[in-house]
Design a protein around this motif. Structure first.
Motif, PDB file in Angstrom:
ATOM      1  N   ARG A   8      68.232  63.000  67.604  1.00  0.00           N
ATOM      2  CA  ARG A   8      69.283  63.939  67.208  1.00  0.00           C
ATOM      3  C   ARG A   8      69.232  64.190  65.698  1.00  0.00           C
ATOM      4  O   ARG A   8      69.356  65.334  65.252  1.00  0.00           O
ATOM      5  CB  ARG A   8      70.662  63.406  67.614  1.00  0.00           C
ATOM      6  CG  ARG A   8      71.785  64.336  67.282  1.00  0.00           C
ATOM      7  CD  ARG A   8      71.697  65.622  68.106  1.00  0.00           C
ATOM      8  NE  ARG A   8      72.682  66.562  67.620  1.00  0.00           N
ATOM      9  CZ  ARG A   8      72.465  67.842  67.386  1.00  0.00           C
ATOM     10  NH1 ARG A   8      71.295  68.367  67.653  1.00  0.00           N
ATOM     11  NH2 ARG A   8      73.398  68.625  66.924  1.00  0.00           N
ATOM     12  N   GLU A  11      66.451  66.547  65.007  1.00  0.00           N
ATOM     13  CA  GLU A  11      66.817  67.914  65.374  1.00  0.00           C
ATOM     14  C   GLU A  11      67.671  68.556  64.285  1.00  0.00           C
ATOM     15  O   GLU A  11      67.475  69.729  63.948  1.00  0.00           O
ATOM     16  CB  GLU A  11      67.572  67.932  66.696  1.00  0.00           C
ATOM     17  CG  GLU A  11      66.698  67.638  67.884  1.00  0.00           C
ATOM     18  CD  GLU A  11      67.497  67.542  69.183  1.00  0.00           C
ATOM     19  OE1 GLU A  11      68.727  67.655  69.147  1.00  0.00           O
ATOM     20  OE2 GLU A  11      66.853  67.375  70.221  1.00  0.00           O
ATOM     21  N   TRP A  14      65.378  69.320  61.340  1.00  0.00           N
ATOM     22  CA  TRP A  14      64.495  70.447  61.652  1.00  0.00           C
ATOM     23  C   TRP A  14      65.263  71.764  61.586  1.00  0.00           C
ATOM     24  O   TRP A  14      64.772  72.755  61.027  1.00  0.00           O
ATOM     25  CB  TRP A  14      63.854  70.261  63.017  1.00  0.00           C
ATOM     26  CG  TRP A  14      62.875  71.345  63.308  1.00  0.00           C
ATOM     27  CD1 TRP A  14      63.011  72.363  64.195  1.00  0.00           C
ATOM     28  CD2 TRP A  14      61.607  71.544  62.684  1.00  0.00           C
ATOM     29  NE1 TRP A  14      61.913  73.175  64.164  1.00  0.00           N
ATOM     30  CE2 TRP A  14      61.031  72.695  63.245  1.00  0.00           C
ATOM     31  CE3 TRP A  14      60.909  70.841  61.708  1.00  0.00           C
ATOM     32  CZ2 TRP A  14      59.776  73.172  62.846  1.00  0.00           C
ATOM     33  CZ3 TRP A  14      59.662  71.326  61.319  1.00  0.00           C
ATOM     34  CH2 TRP A  14      59.120  72.474  61.893  1.00  0.00           C
ATOM     35  N   TRP A  51      59.624  73.968  73.758  1.00  0.00           N
ATOM     36  CA  TRP A  51      60.351  72.984  72.961  1.00  0.00           C
ATOM     37  C   TRP A  51      61.484  72.374  73.776  1.00  0.00           C
ATOM     38  O   TRP A  51      61.731  71.167  73.706  1.00  0.00           O
ATOM     39  CB  TRP A  51      60.860  73.648  71.684  1.00  0.00           C
ATOM     40  CG  TRP A  51      61.621  72.725  70.783  1.00  0.00           C
ATOM     41  CD1 TRP A  51      62.858  72.955  70.266  1.00  0.00           C
ATOM     42  CD2 TRP A  51      61.224  71.446  70.286  1.00  0.00           C
ATOM     43  NE1 TRP A  51      63.243  71.890  69.479  1.00  0.00           N
ATOM     44  CE2 TRP A  51      62.256  70.948  69.472  1.00  0.00           C
ATOM     45  CE3 TRP A  51      60.094  70.667  70.449  1.00  0.00           C
ATOM     46  CZ2 TRP A  51      62.198  69.722  68.835  1.00  0.00           C
ATOM     47  CZ3 TRP A  51      60.026  69.434  69.809  1.00  0.00           C
ATOM     48  CH2 TRP A  51      61.071  68.982  69.017  1.00  0.00           C
ATOM     49  N   GLU A  52      62.159  73.179  74.579  1.00  0.00           N
ATOM     50  CA  GLU A  52      63.245  72.651  75.410  1.00  0.00           C
ATOM     51  C   GLU A  52      62.715  71.634  76.418  1.00  0.00           C
ATOM     52  O   GLU A  52      63.324  70.583  76.622  1.00  0.00           O
ATOM     53  CB  GLU A  52      63.988  73.788  76.113  1.00  0.00           C
ATOM     54  CG  GLU A  52      64.777  74.674  75.179  1.00  0.00           C
ATOM     55  CD  GLU A  52      65.778  73.896  74.331  1.00  0.00           C
ATOM     56  OE1 GLU A  52      66.476  73.001  74.856  1.00  0.00           O
ATOM     57  OE2 GLU A  52      65.854  74.169  73.117  1.00  0.00           O
ATOM     58  N   LYS A  55      61.780  68.380  74.524  1.00  0.00           N
ATOM     59  CA  LYS A  55      62.967  67.591  74.172  1.00  0.00           C
ATOM     60  C   LYS A  55      63.539  66.887  75.404  1.00  0.00           C
ATOM     61  O   LYS A  55      63.900  65.714  75.333  1.00  0.00           O
ATOM     62  CB  LYS A  55      64.039  68.490  73.542  1.00  0.00           C
ATOM     63  CG  LYS A  55      63.710  68.933  72.140  1.00  0.00           C
ATOM     64  CD  LYS A  55      64.889  69.557  71.439  1.00  0.00           C
ATOM     65  CE  LYS A  55      65.368  70.823  72.089  1.00  0.00           C
ATOM     66  NZ  LYS A  55      66.424  71.502  71.322  1.00  0.00           N
TER      67      LYS A  55
END
Length: 63
Positions: A8, A11, A14, A51-52, A55
């Motif tokens: 997290r 993220e 980023w 990317w989803e 993750k």
């Protein structure tokens, strides 16, 4: 920090960096790595993952 907390935090970092993407230049080696990966995809040796999806897969592995 737990692995989920670390992810997290990454993220958040980023998201901040990408809002300011025009203010920094990619390192020289980055272009070479991207070209090599594109070549491997063209040869069918690798495939891109959204990317989803990436993750989600990471989160599942960390649980």
């Amino acid at each position: 920090m737990t692995t989920a907390e670390k992810l997290r935090a990454m993220e958040i970092l980023w998201a901040d960096l990408t809002r300011k993407a025009e203010s920094f230049e990619s390192p020289a080696w980055h272009d070479a790595v991207l070209r090599e990966r594109d070549q491997r995809v063209a040869e069918g040796k690798e495939a891109y993952v959204s990317w989803e999806d990436a993750k989600r897969d990471l989160r599942e592995r960390c649980q």
